[in-house]
Design a protein around this motif. Structure first.
Motif, PDB file in Angstrom:
ATOM      1  N   LEU A 161     -10.006   8.013   0.780  1.00 26.56           N
ATOM      2  CA  LEU A 161      -9.839   6.802  -0.021  1.00 26.56           C
ATOM      3  C   LEU A 161     -11.098   6.522  -0.827  1.00 26.56           C
ATOM      4  N   THR A 162     -12.242   6.621  -0.183  1.00 22.18           N
ATOM      5  CA  THR A 162     -13.508   6.369  -0.861  1.00 22.18           C
ATOM      6  C   THR A 162     -13.760   7.410  -1.955  1.00 22.18           C
ATOM      7  N   MET A 185       0.851  -1.169   0.000  1.00 20.52           N
ATOM      8  CA  MET A 185       0.000   0.000   0.000  1.00 20.52           C
ATOM      9  C   MET A 185       0.895   1.230   0.000  1.00 20.52           C
ATOM     10  N   GLY A 186       0.539   2.218  -0.813  1.00 19.95           N
ATOM     11  CA  GLY A 186       1.330   3.438  -0.911  1.00 19.95           C
ATOM     12  C   GLY A 186       0.933   4.469   0.125  1.00 19.95           C
ATOM     13  N   THR A 187       1.820   5.400   0.351  1.00 19.94           N
ATOM     14  CA  THR A 187       1.568   6.505   1.265  1.00 19.94           C
ATOM     15  C   THR A 187       1.540   7.786   0.456  1.00 19.94           C
TER      16      THR A 187
END
Length: 78
Positions: free
Chosen positions: A32-33, A1-3
């Motif tokens: 995110l959504t 998962m990226g930051t």
């Protein structure tokens, strides 16, 4: 998962905080959504444009000619 480090104007950050709280999610989940919804909308538009370019009016009319000419079910009328 990226930051991802994201800078938001204070007013937008506060609005996001409020909405996240109302929805009982974290700000991260809210963002995110939102990003997922936007990416989905944009990729769907691209997909449909590509699909349309491959379409054929003749094939469409051929398929539609196979639909029986019957009255619509109750509740489906125009």
């Amino acid at each position: 998962m990226g930051t991802l480090s994201l800078r938001l104007p204070d007013s937008l950050h506060e609005m996001a905080r409020r909405v996240a709280k109302e929805e009982s999610v974290s700000i991260n989940q809210l963002i995110l959504t939102a990003v997922a919804e936007k990416v989905s909308a944009l990729t769907t538009e691209t997909y449909l444009k590509e699909r349309t370019a491959r379409g054929s009016r003749k094939d469409f009319e051929d398929i539609m000619s196979r639909v029986p000419d019957v009255p619509p079910d109750p509740g489906d009328e125009l």
